[in-house]
Design a protein around this motif. Structure first.
Motif, short mmCIF file in Angstrom:
data_model
loop_
_atom_site.label_atom_id
_atom_site.label_comp_id
_atom_site.label_asym_id
_atom_site.label_seq_id
_atom_site.Cartn_x
_atom_site.Cartn_y
_atom_site.Cartn_z
N VAL A 91 18.17 -67.01 51.76
CA VAL A 91 17.96 -65.67 52.32
C VAL A 91 17.43 -65.80 53.75
N TYR A 92 16.38 -66.60 53.94
CA TYR A 92 15.80 -66.77 55.28
C TYR A 92 16.83 -67.32 56.27
N ASP A 93 17.66 -68.25 55.82
CA ASP A 93 18.68 -68.81 56.71
C ASP A 93 19.64 -67.73 57.20
N SER A 94 19.87 -66.72 56.39
CA SER A 94 20.78 -65.63 56.74
C SER A 94 20.24 -64.74 57.86
N VAL A 95 18.92 -64.66 57.96
CA VAL A 95 18.30 -63.77 58.95
C VAL A 95 17.36 -64.52 59.89
N HIS A 96 17.53 -65.83 59.99
CA HIS A 96 16.58 -66.68 60.72
C HIS A 96 16.31 -66.21 62.15
N ASP A 97 17.31 -65.76 62.85
CA ASP A 97 17.10 -65.34 64.24
C ASP A 97 16.39 -64.00 64.36
N MET A 98 16.26 -63.28 63.25
CA MET A 98 15.54 -62.00 63.25
C MET A 98 14.06 -62.18 62.91
N MET A 99 13.73 -63.32 62.32
CA MET A 99 12.35 -63.55 61.89
C MET A 99 11.41 -63.65 63.08
N HIS A 100 10.25 -63.03 62.93
CA HIS A 100 9.17 -63.02 63.92
C HIS A 100 9.50 -62.17 65.15
N LYS A 101 10.67 -61.54 65.18
CA LYS A 101 11.01 -60.61 66.24
C LYS A 101 11.23 -59.25 65.61
N GLU A 102 12.34 -59.15 64.85
CA GLU A 102 12.68 -57.89 64.19
C GLU A 102 12.07 -57.81 62.78
N ILE A 103 11.82 -58.97 62.18
CA ILE A 103 11.24 -59.03 60.84
C ILE A 103 9.92 -59.80 60.93
N HIS A 104 8.84 -59.14 60.56
CA HIS A 104 7.54 -59.82 60.50
C HIS A 104 7.32 -60.42 59.11
N ALA A 105 7.71 -59.66 58.08
CA ALA A 105 7.50 -60.11 56.71
C ALA A 105 8.69 -59.71 55.86
N LEU A 106 9.06 -60.61 54.95
CA LEU A 106 10.20 -60.37 54.07
C LEU A 106 9.82 -60.79 52.66
N ALA A 107 9.68 -59.81 51.77
CA ALA A 107 9.39 -60.08 50.36
C ALA A 107 10.74 -60.18 49.64
N ILE A 108 10.96 -61.28 48.93
CA ILE A 108 12.28 -61.57 48.37
C ILE A 108 12.23 -61.70 46.85
N THR A 109 13.15 -60.99 46.19
CA THR A 109 13.46 -61.22 44.79
C THR A 109 14.92 -61.66 44.78
N ALA A 110 15.16 -62.91 44.44
CA ALA A 110 16.50 -63.49 44.48
C ALA A 110 16.91 -63.93 43.07
N LEU A 111 17.93 -63.30 42.52
CA LEU A 111 18.33 -63.54 41.14
C LEU A 111 19.80 -63.94 41.05
N ALA A 112 20.11 -64.78 40.09
CA ALA A 112 21.49 -65.07 39.72
C ALA A 112 21.93 -63.95 38.77
N PRO A 113 23.23 -63.65 38.72
CA PRO A 113 23.70 -62.58 37.82
C PRO A 113 23.27 -62.77 36.36
N SER A 114 23.17 -64.00 35.92
CA SER A 114 22.77 -64.27 34.54
C SER A 114 21.31 -63.90 34.27
N GLU A 115 20.54 -63.65 35.31
CA GLU A 115 19.11 -63.32 35.16
C GLU A 115 18.83 -61.82 35.22
N VAL A 116 19.86 -61.06 35.42
CA VAL A 116 19.68 -59.59 35.55
C VAL A 116 19.76 -58.93 34.20
#
Length: 90
Positions: A65-90
């Motif tokens: 997830v962080y790799d996807s938005v890395h250039d936005m971190m600390h500029k446009e995004i200060h904090a990112l709370a992540i819930t990352a699930l595989a379909p089998s976990e939903v």
């Protein structure tokens, strides 16, 4: 989605992770007065379900997830709370 920053986050995550489901919330207003708010970076909460998370540990999922938005971190995004699930976990 009227907020261009939310749209940009969504676009990046969809392109990188092809999610089956994604929810992004702007929680910046709850952090008004926080040091991160002064820098202009927002506070966001992401819930994302993707096949790309299958078989990966939490730290690897967050890295994807962080790799996807890395250039936005600390500029446009200060904090990112992540819930990352595989379909089998939903």
């Amino acid at each position: 989605m009227s907020d261009p920053r939310l749209a940009k986050i969504r676009e990046r995550l969809e392109a990188a992770l092809g999610p089956a489901d994604i929810t992004i919330e702007d929680e910046s207003a709850m952090h008004a007065g926080h040091a991160g708010a002064a820098s202009g970076g927002g506070h966001y909460r992401v819930r994302i379900v993707s096949d790309k998370f299958q078989g990966h540990k939490l730290v690897t999922r967050h890295r994807l997830v962080y790799d996807s938005v890395h250039d936005m971190m600390h500029k446009e995004i200060h904090a990112l709370a992540i819930t990352a699930l595989a379909p089998s976990e939903v």
